[in-house]
Design an enzyme around this catalytic site. Structure first.
Site, PDB file in Angstrom:
ATOM      1  N   ILE A 191      23.497 -16.860 -12.609  1.00  0.00           N
ATOM      2  CA  ILE A 191      24.338 -16.621 -13.994  1.00  0.00           C
ATOM      3  C   ILE A 191      23.913 -17.563 -15.033  1.00  0.00           C
ATOM      4  O   ILE A 191      23.673 -18.837 -14.650  1.00  0.00           O
ATOM      5  CB  ILE A 191      25.903 -17.154 -13.536  1.00  0.00           C
ATOM      6  CG1 ILE A 191      26.477 -16.072 -12.626  1.00  0.00           C
ATOM      7  CG2 ILE A 191      26.620 -16.993 -15.245  1.00  0.00           C
ATOM      8  CD1 ILE A 191      28.002 -16.414 -12.248  1.00  0.00           C
ATOM      9  N   ASP A 197      22.761  -5.449 -18.343  1.00  0.00           N
ATOM     10  CA  ASP A 197      21.626  -6.213 -18.729  1.00  0.00           C
ATOM     11  C   ASP A 197      20.444  -5.433 -19.665  1.00  0.00           C
ATOM     12  O   ASP A 197      20.188  -5.941 -20.526  1.00  0.00           O
ATOM     13  CB  ASP A 197      20.859  -6.706 -17.434  1.00  0.00           C
ATOM     14  CG  ASP A 197      20.345  -5.798 -16.607  1.00  0.00           C
ATOM     15  OD1 ASP A 197      20.901  -4.767 -16.465  1.00  0.00           O
ATOM     16  OD2 ASP A 197      19.630  -6.297 -15.645  1.00  0.00           O
ATOM     17  N   ASP A 214      25.108 -14.138 -18.911  1.00  0.00           N
ATOM     18  CA  ASP A 214      24.411 -12.909 -18.352  1.00  0.00           C
ATOM     19  C   ASP A 214      24.558 -13.261 -16.932  1.00  0.00           C
ATOM     20  O   ASP A 214      23.907 -14.185 -16.010  1.00  0.00           O
ATOM     21  CB  ASP A 214      22.847 -13.187 -18.661  1.00  0.00           C
ATOM     22  CG  ASP A 214      22.053 -12.377 -18.132  1.00  0.00           C
ATOM     23  OD1 ASP A 214      22.307 -11.410 -17.357  1.00  0.00           O
ATOM     24  OD2 ASP A 214      20.737 -12.467 -18.198  1.00  0.00           O
ATOM     25  N   VAL A 215      25.021 -12.332 -16.177  1.00  0.00           N
ATOM     26  CA  VAL A 215      25.359 -12.471 -14.729  1.00  0.00           C
ATOM     27  C   VAL A 215      24.357 -11.691 -13.958  1.00  0.00           C
ATOM     28  O   VAL A 215      24.540 -10.354 -13.965  1.00  0.00           O
ATOM     29  CB  VAL A 215      26.970 -11.842 -14.154  1.00  0.00           C
ATOM     30  CG1 VAL A 215      27.273 -12.132 -13.000  1.00  0.00           C
ATOM     31  CG2 VAL A 215      27.804 -12.819 -15.222  1.00  0.00           C
ATOM     32  N   GLY A 216      23.431 -12.172 -13.597  1.00  0.00           N
ATOM     33  CA  GLY A 216      22.410 -11.499 -12.467  1.00  0.00           C
ATOM     34  C   GLY A 216      22.706 -11.627 -11.027  1.00  0.00           C
ATOM     35  O   GLY A 216      23.380 -12.183 -10.632  1.00  0.00           O
ATOM     36  N   ASN A 217      21.704 -10.880 -10.196  1.00  0.00           N
ATOM     37  CA  ASN A 217      22.129 -10.906  -8.969  1.00  0.00           C
ATOM     38  C   ASN A 217      21.406 -12.276  -8.357  1.00  0.00           C
ATOM     39  O   ASN A 217      22.221 -12.571  -7.261  1.00  0.00           O
ATOM     40  CB  ASN A 217      20.969  -9.875  -8.146  1.00  0.00           C
ATOM     41  CG  ASN A 217      21.270  -8.426  -8.664  1.00  0.00           C
ATOM     42  OD1 ASN A 217      22.206  -8.024  -8.033  1.00  0.00           O
ATOM     43  ND2 ASN A 217      20.517  -7.874  -9.475  1.00  0.00           N
ATOM     44  N   GLY A 262      22.321  -0.209 -16.565  1.00  0.00           N
ATOM     45  CA  GLY A 262      22.699  -1.485 -16.343  1.00  0.00           C
ATOM     46  C   GLY A 262      23.110  -2.242 -17.687  1.00  0.00           C
ATOM     47  O   GLY A 262      22.468  -2.103 -18.525  1.00  0.00           O
TER      48      GLY A 262
END
Length: 256
Positions: free
Chosen positions: A12, A109, A6-9, A107
């Site tokens: 990760i 996500d 899960d690559v978030g702002n 998105g």
């Protein structure tokens, strides 16, 4: 074994699955400038140092909201693990009936969270609240229809906006304050962040129940780093920290 990311702002989050069991989670700061070798070596190392064999990973699923890191990430995983890599994106099988005007805008996500929520609670009207860098609120019907939702500034962004956009307001720890009526500037900011967001979330849930689900009470799932702050505040029916990772895994299975 399956690796999900899960690559978030901000960070990760990785999850290693042995069949249906999540056996390892790890986190790393999202650094856009990292090379594919840096990323690949880090992931191999963290898996190995926790007693697992990276050689057994035969599928990888990725949910990313940071396009600028995707090339390096894909290269790292292909070089250091396997070329069987799936990104959550428009066009893949999700098990959802997407009702968004333009599915390409959603998105990854949000889609992964909806997939995970339906996997946990099939046949229910769902509201999924993901409290990370941004706070996203999504609606899924009992018939697995993804309807859309709302996007708010996350708690940290809101706090940083106050600190950088004003001359005298400081940065504060994001937490539930002792008093709703703050008796110091720090406590007043904490009160505004906590109760302001709590009120917004409760209002959205109320309006979705009334206008989207036609009076039927939805099941509300919370996820994301800041959801735990509201654990005792009667917003969520359930907090599922690994909801996005579960959704990515389910997407991999649907697209196998």
């Amino acid at each position: 074994m399956i690796l999900t990311l899960d690559v978030g702002n901000t960070q990760i989050t990785g999850g290693l699955w042995d069949e249906d069991k999540l056996v390892l989670t790890f986190r790393r700061t999202t650094a856009v400038g990292n090379s594919s070798d840096e990323i690949g070596i880090f992931m191999r190392s963290v898996i190995r140092e926790n007693g697992f064999h990276w050689q057994k990973i035969d599928r990888i699923g990725i949910c990313s909201v940071v396009p600028s890191i995707n090339y390096s990430l894909s290269s790292a995983l292909t070089k250091y693990f396997t070329n069987n890599v799936l990104f959550i994106q428009a066009g893949i099988k999700t098990g959802l009936k997407i009702k968004y005007a333009n599915p390409k805008e959603i998105g990854a996500d949000r889609i992964a969270g909806a997939i995970g929520a339906v996997a946990l609670h099939p046949g229910k009207n769902l509201v999924i609240i993901d409290m990370g860098t941004a706070t996203t609120i999504d609606c899924v019907t009992k018939n697995s229809e993804y309807l859309g939702g709302a996007i708010l500034s996350g708690l940290r962004i809101s706090m940083e906006a106050l600190a950088t956009g004003t001359a005298k307001l400081p940065s504060v720890e994001i937490s539930k304050p002792d008093h709703v009526c703050g008796t110091s500037t720090i406590e007043a900011i904490q009160s505004g962040l906590f109760y302001g967001n709590a009120g917004a979330l409760k209002e959205f849930i109320y309006l979705y129940e009334k206008n989207v689900f036609k009076g039927e009470k939805p099941y509300v799932l919370g996820t994301g780093g800041f959801s735990r702050i509201f654990e005792q505040y009667n917003i969520f029916n359930e907090i599922s920290p690994e909801l996005i990772l579960l959704g990515v895994k389910k997407a991999l299975e649907l697209n196998n």
